[in-house]
Every structure is written in structure tokens, then in C-alpha cells.
Design a protein around this motif. Structure first.
Motif, short mmCIF file in Angstrom:
data_model
loop_
_atom_site.label_atom_id
_atom_site.label_comp_id
_atom_site.label_asym_id
_atom_site.label_seq_id
_atom_site.Cartn_x
_atom_site.Cartn_y
_atom_site.Cartn_z
N UNK B 1 0.85 -1.20 0.00
CA UNK B 1 0.00 0.00 0.00
C UNK B 1 0.88 1.24 0.00
N UNK B 2 0.99 1.86 -1.09
CA UNK B 2 1.82 3.05 -1.17
C UNK B 2 0.97 4.23 -1.62
N UNK B 3 1.47 5.41 -1.43
CA UNK B 3 0.73 6.59 -1.87
C UNK B 3 1.74 7.65 -2.30
N UNK B 5 1.87 10.68 -1.05
CA UNK B 5 1.57 11.72 -0.07
C UNK B 5 2.59 12.84 -0.03
N UNK B 6 3.86 12.47 -0.25
CA UNK B 6 4.87 13.51 -0.16
C UNK B 6 4.63 14.61 -1.18
N UNK B 9 1.63 16.82 0.70
CA UNK B 9 1.91 17.47 1.98
C UNK B 9 3.40 17.76 2.11
N UNK B 208 7.29 1.15 19.68
CA UNK B 208 7.66 1.92 18.49
C UNK B 208 9.10 1.63 18.07
N UNK B 330 2.56 19.44 9.77
CA UNK B 330 2.22 18.96 8.44
C UNK B 330 1.41 20.04 7.74
#
Lengths: 241, 342
Positions: B1-3, B5-6, B9, B208, B330
Motif C-alpha cells: 500500500x503506497x501513496x 503523499x509527499x 503534503x 515503536x 504537516x
């Protein structure tokens, strides 16, 4: 298909209280399995033992064939285990983006720009982008649960452990969540999902494991497990004898 | 699942603002450095105290406000820093360099101490650090060469009082500047995100992938070095240690907590404001004796009741303003994308 996760004879006790007893099962890579059972069955404890948050009293945990029983939770995360907590544990004074950034930086081990992109991607998958600049402490409960998912995804997990993230969602929100987790499963992530919302669970997983009083009482395809006499007895009355 | 986005935003690190703050800070620092040529010695002599108070408050805030380790035993490192001057001065080093060398030596001592302290949590950690400070005092007064329980003076020191004050002033200023700059850059680094994650939830921080003990240990050692450097300045200004009971006194921890809480814990600006408030109160009212302590206590209670975030914390919260830009924001690159406001 190789096993992503192998749980062998896991037991967990707190003083004289035995919470898990001789739990054994395996999860092939890329499979999504659900864990069901009544409250107090030891489901969340099992997830904590797998993630390394709790140490097992006996037994072994193998991730991709490697024995990690004595490995700490931070190293297991770096090895590809991502988890959510049933009761959300957000970093309240950091923004939602920074919460995800924490996972991307340390769990996924990414450098600055790559970590930021990964955090943004995780927020989008978890539908949390609108809250990116909101301090996590100001989020409502359901958004906190979504943040748990976003943070776990930011660690770039190959095995994702989900602990009751559908609880309290509306039907539409639940459908959306099911779609998201199905996509994660289809992308090759191994999923272990504890959930009381059985319809959501069975829409995603191909296998169910049922725990009762810390013991594994059923393991198989969802329909067979939910109709097995032992599981019906646990859910509908009588309890474990 | 990639997008992609960079492309939608960008993440603002407030780099421009950080540069401006750096330039203004450098100008203030330079002014402070030449201040002894402008102001009378008694003024700059008083500023030495302000500088070490800011150093103490800043490093305690790093420890408690950012890493969640509420220590009431920093006087152990203040005392060791002060006594370290005697050790290195006796070895032939000048007292000013001894401050820095003693600070590093105390950092080395603090490293194994952290293994003992980290076995404790919360209130037990606080009490444990106090016990460690008391044990440290007991060990130090066993040494005749350090004056036993009587205190000691620096033996080799600058004869001329004006130059002595000037050199002490510069060392104190440098240490304060270093404490603030180090904290600022540390919080802008990935370690800053790790620290704040640990402070907010240690279990989740481990999940994390954050090496919790290792990260806390770094801060513990850095805070010990800061306290030691401040202790060295106290020793330089007093021409020695009047009494081990004073330099190892828990009062220092109380004052650090006071400064940080009234200024604003978990902010870089808060401890500086808190130290200035405490310095002014001490400068003008300390001759009131016991009543001065009562006034300090009442002020602390009032601020906790009515300004629980501290003076700077409240200002920062109300006006959404920070002098030292840390954190991330962001920003959508297209007007159609909207994010919730804080």
C-alpha cells in the motif's frame, strides 16, 4: 508457505494466577487470523507475549523462524512486529504526525524524509490525516484507536497485532476499517487480530483461534470454530469445565 | 500500500525560524560576553548566579520535562562537579578548565549510577536519586584531601578579583549557552521525538522500536554533566566549597523543581523564565530570611493552582507561540486539503 509466527507452549503467570497455559499455534506468512474468547481469556496477554511487552513464563515465540523469546519489545518491533493496544497509549504531548513519526523513525529505522513519508502514509491508511497536527492527548477515543493503528503501520510491520480496534465503531466506520485491514492483508502483512466484533473479524480473517481461561480451545476456519460445541459453551453458557 | 503523499503534503521543521532564533541567540550571547566591559563587576557577578541557575533548570527540565525522570538527587552531580575542581586543580589544571574536565568526569561517574537508578520507577526513582546524592556526599567527605566534612578552598586561583570574576563569568555564560543550545538541537533531532515518546508512555515507546533505557541513559548522563558544570561555577564563585552539606544539599533540587515548574515544564523557554523569576526574587528578597522561603512556597502553590502549565507554558498555550521552534507541522500543499487546527 513459511511461518511468520510460531507460538509454542506459551504460558504466562502473575504470581499464582495462570493467565495462559500451553498455547501453541502457527501463523503462515501473509495469513490473517482472528483470536476470540470471552473477557479474561488471556487474549491481550497473548498479544503482549508475542510483541514482547510481557515475558512468557514458559514456551517460545518464533518470528520468521527466529526464536525471539528473550528479545525485548523494541527489538521485536525493529524485526517487523507492529502492535496496537486495547487501551490506547498515545504520546499525548506529541502531535498525531509525531506519534506516527516515532514509529517510522525507530521501528522502521527510516531516515528523516523517508520516515516522514512513511508516517504520512500510515496516517492516510488509518484515515487520521485530518488530525496530523493535533496533539494526541486531545483526540477522542475512537481517533485514539485509529492512531494506534497508524503508529503500528508506521513501524513498517510484516506482522501486525491488532487488539480490539473495532470496538465502539459505527457500522460505517467498522466497514471502512474492515476494508483497510483487508487491504493490509492483501499487501502481504501477516495479521493477528483480537476482536469481539465477530462480523468484522470474519470479514477479514481466514482462520480463528479461540481462547478460554488461558487455554486454546479451538483453531480452524471461522465458521467451524464459531459453531464448535466448546466455543458455543464458552460464549453461551456453562463456561469451561 | 503506497501513496504519493509527499507530493500532497510537506512537513515543516521550522528551519527558517530556527535559523533566526540561532542568529538572535548568538547576538544576545555576544552581548552577554562583552557585558563585563559595560557593566560594573557586582552586576556581572550577580549574572553568574543567573547563568548557573538557567543551566541547572534547563538540564533538570531535560531530565524531568522531556524524559520523564523526576530526580531530586541532582545535587550529587552539583557536589561532584564542585569537588572535581579541587581534584583537577590539585593535579595542576587551572580552575576554569577544571570545570569542564570535572563535568566530563562526572558524566562518566553518572553512567554506572544510571544502572542503579533505572531499576526504580516514578516516586521510587525520585527517592532513589536522593539516596544516591546522600551516599555520594558521605563518600566525598571521607577524603581528607577534599577537606573532609569541613569544606575546602581552591588553592591555585587567579589573584586579581576582577579577572577572576571575568573568567568565571565567561565560563558560566558558555555553560549556560551550551546547555540551551544542546537542549534545543537535541529536541530537534530524532532523539527529541524518542525522549518525548518515552515520557508520555514508556511501554508504547518500546513498541515503536525506541531503545528506552539507552535513550534515558544518554539524558541522565547529559543532565549530570550540566549539573556538575553548574556545581563547578558555584565552587568558582564561592572560591571553594563552604560546606559539603550545602553543595550536596537537597535545596538545589528543590530550587530546580521550583524554577522549572513556575516557568513551564517540558518547554525550553520555561526553565529560563523560571530561573529569571527565581533569580530576581533571590536578588531582591533573600534578605527577608525565613519569610523569603515562605514567599517562594506560596508563589509556587499559586502558580500550580492558577497557572498549572507555568508562566511560559500558559503564554505558549494561549498564544500558540514558541521562541524555540521544535516539533513538526504537516502542511497541505493544495488549498482543497484541510487539517484540523490544534
Amino acid at each position: 508457505m513459511s511461518n511468520a509466527l510460531e507460538i509454542k507452549g506459551i504460558a504466562k503467570s502473575y504470581a499464582s494466577l495462570r493467565v495462559l497455559e500451553e498455547v501453541t499455534f502457527t501463523v503462515p506468512a501473509g495469513q490473517a487470523i482472528g483470536i476470540v474468547g470471552p473477557n479474561g481469556a488471556g487474549k491481550s496477554t497473548l498479544l503482549s507475549v508475542i510483541s514482547g511487552t510481557e515475558k512468557a513464563s514458559a514456551g517460545t515465540v518464533l518470528i520468521n523462524g527466529r526464536d525471539v523469546t528473550s528479545v525485548g519489545s523494541e527489538d521485536r518491533t525493529r524485526m517487523g512486529i507492529g502492535r496496537t493496544f486495547q487501551i490506547p497509549r498515545p504520546f499525548t504531548n506529541l502531535t498525531v504526525f509525531e506519534n506516527a513519526l516515532s514509529g517510522a523513525t525507530f521501528g522502521a529505522g527510516l531516515k528523516r524524509k523517508a520516515a516522514e513519508d512513511k508516517a504520512l502514509e500510515a496516517l492516510e491508511i488509518a484515515e487520521m490525516m485530518q488530525y496530523a497536527n493535533t496533539p494526541a492527548g486531545q483526540l477522542p477515543l475512537l481517533a485514539r484507536k485509529r492512531l494506534e493503528l497508524a503508529r503500528a503501520l508506521a513501524t513498517n510491520p510484516s506482522i501486525l497485532l491488532l487488539d480490539e480496534i473495532a470496538g465502539g465503531l459505527t457500522e460505517a466506520e467498522c466497514d471502512s476499517l474492515v476494508q483497510t485491514i483487508s487491504q493490509l492483508r492483501d499487501s502481504g502483512i501477516t495479521i493477528v487480530w483480537i476482536e469481539h466484533v465477530v462480523q468484522a473479524l470474519t470479514a477479514v480473517v481466514s482462520r480463528l483461534v479461540c481462547l478460554a481461561s488461558g487455554t486454546l480451545i479451538a483453531d480452524g476456519d471461522p465458521k467451524t470454530v464459531m459453531q464448535s460445541p466448546e466455543v458455543l459453551e464458552v460464549y453461551l453458557g456453562g463456561g469451561i469445565k | 500500500m503506497t501513496s504519493q503523499l509527499s507530493a500532497d503534503y510537506k512537513v515543516d521543521h521550522f528551519q527558517k525560524k530556527a535559523t533566526v532564533v540561532g542568529l538572535v541567540g548568538a547576538a544576545v550571547f555576544l552581548f552577554a560576553a562583552v557585558a563585563p566591559y559595560i557593566f560594573a563587576t557586582d552586576v556581572t557577578s550577580a549574572w553568574i548566579k543567573l547563568f548557573y541557575l538557567i543551566s541547572l533548570a534547563t538540564t533538570w527540565n531535560l531530565l524531568a520535562g522531556y524524559a520523564g525522570m523526576v530526580s531530586v538527587g541532582q545535587q550529587a552531580y552539583i557536589g561532584l562537579g564542585a569537588y572535581g575542581i579541587f581534584v583537577f586543580n590539585d593535579m595542576g589544571l587551572d580552575p576554569y578548565s577544571s570545570v569542564l574536565v570535572a563535568s566530563v568526569a562526572v558524566g562518566i561517574i553518572a553512567f554506572p549510577i544510571s544502572y542503579v537508578a533505572f531499576r526504580l520507577r516514578g516516586g521510587y526513582f525520585a527517592i532513589g536519586t536522593w539516596v544516591i546524592a546522600e551516599a555520594t556526599r558521605q563518600i566525598v567527605i571521607r577524603f581528607d584531601s577534599l577537606g573532609s566534612g569541613r569544606g575546602r578552598s581552591i588553592t591555585t586561583y587567579t589573584e586579581d578579583a576582577i579577572y577572576r570574576n571575568l573568567f568565571t563569568y565567561w565560563v558560566a555564560l558558555a555553560i549556560m549557552g551550551l546547555a540551551i543550545v544542546a537542549t534545543f538541537y537535541l529536541l530537534r533531532s530524532r532523539l527529541g521525538v524518542a525522549l518525548q515518546s518515552i515520557r508520555d508512555n514508556e511501554v508504547a515507546a518500546k513498541s515503536m522500536g525506541i531503545k528506552v533505557s539507552q535513550t534515558k541513559r544518554i539524558v541522565f548522563v547529559v543532565a549530570a554533566m550540566g549539573a556538575a558544570a553548574a556545581g563547578g561555577i558555584i565552587c568558582l564563585q564561592g572560591l571553594g566549597v563552604a560546606s559539603p552539606n550545602t553543595i550536596f544539599g537537597v535545596n538545589y533540587s528543590a530550587f530546580m523543581i521550583f524554577m522549572v515548574l513556575i516557568g513551564g515544564i517540558g518547554t525550553i523557554e520555561g526553565p529560563i523564565i523560571g530561573a529569571i523569576i527565581y533569580f530576581l526574587m533571590d536578588y531582591y528578597f533573600s534578605q527577608m530570611g525565613l519569610w523569603y522561603m515562605v514567599v517562594l512556597g506560596v508563589l509556587a502553590i499559586l502558580i500550580m493552582l492558577f497557572l498549572p502549565r507555568g508562566v511560559w507554558g500558559e503564554i505558549s498555550h494561549r498564544f500558540n507561540f514558541k521562541v524555540f521552534p521544535v516539533g513538526h507541522q504537516v502542511q497541505p500543499l493544495f488549498p482543497g486539503i484541510k487539517l484540523k487546527k490544534k
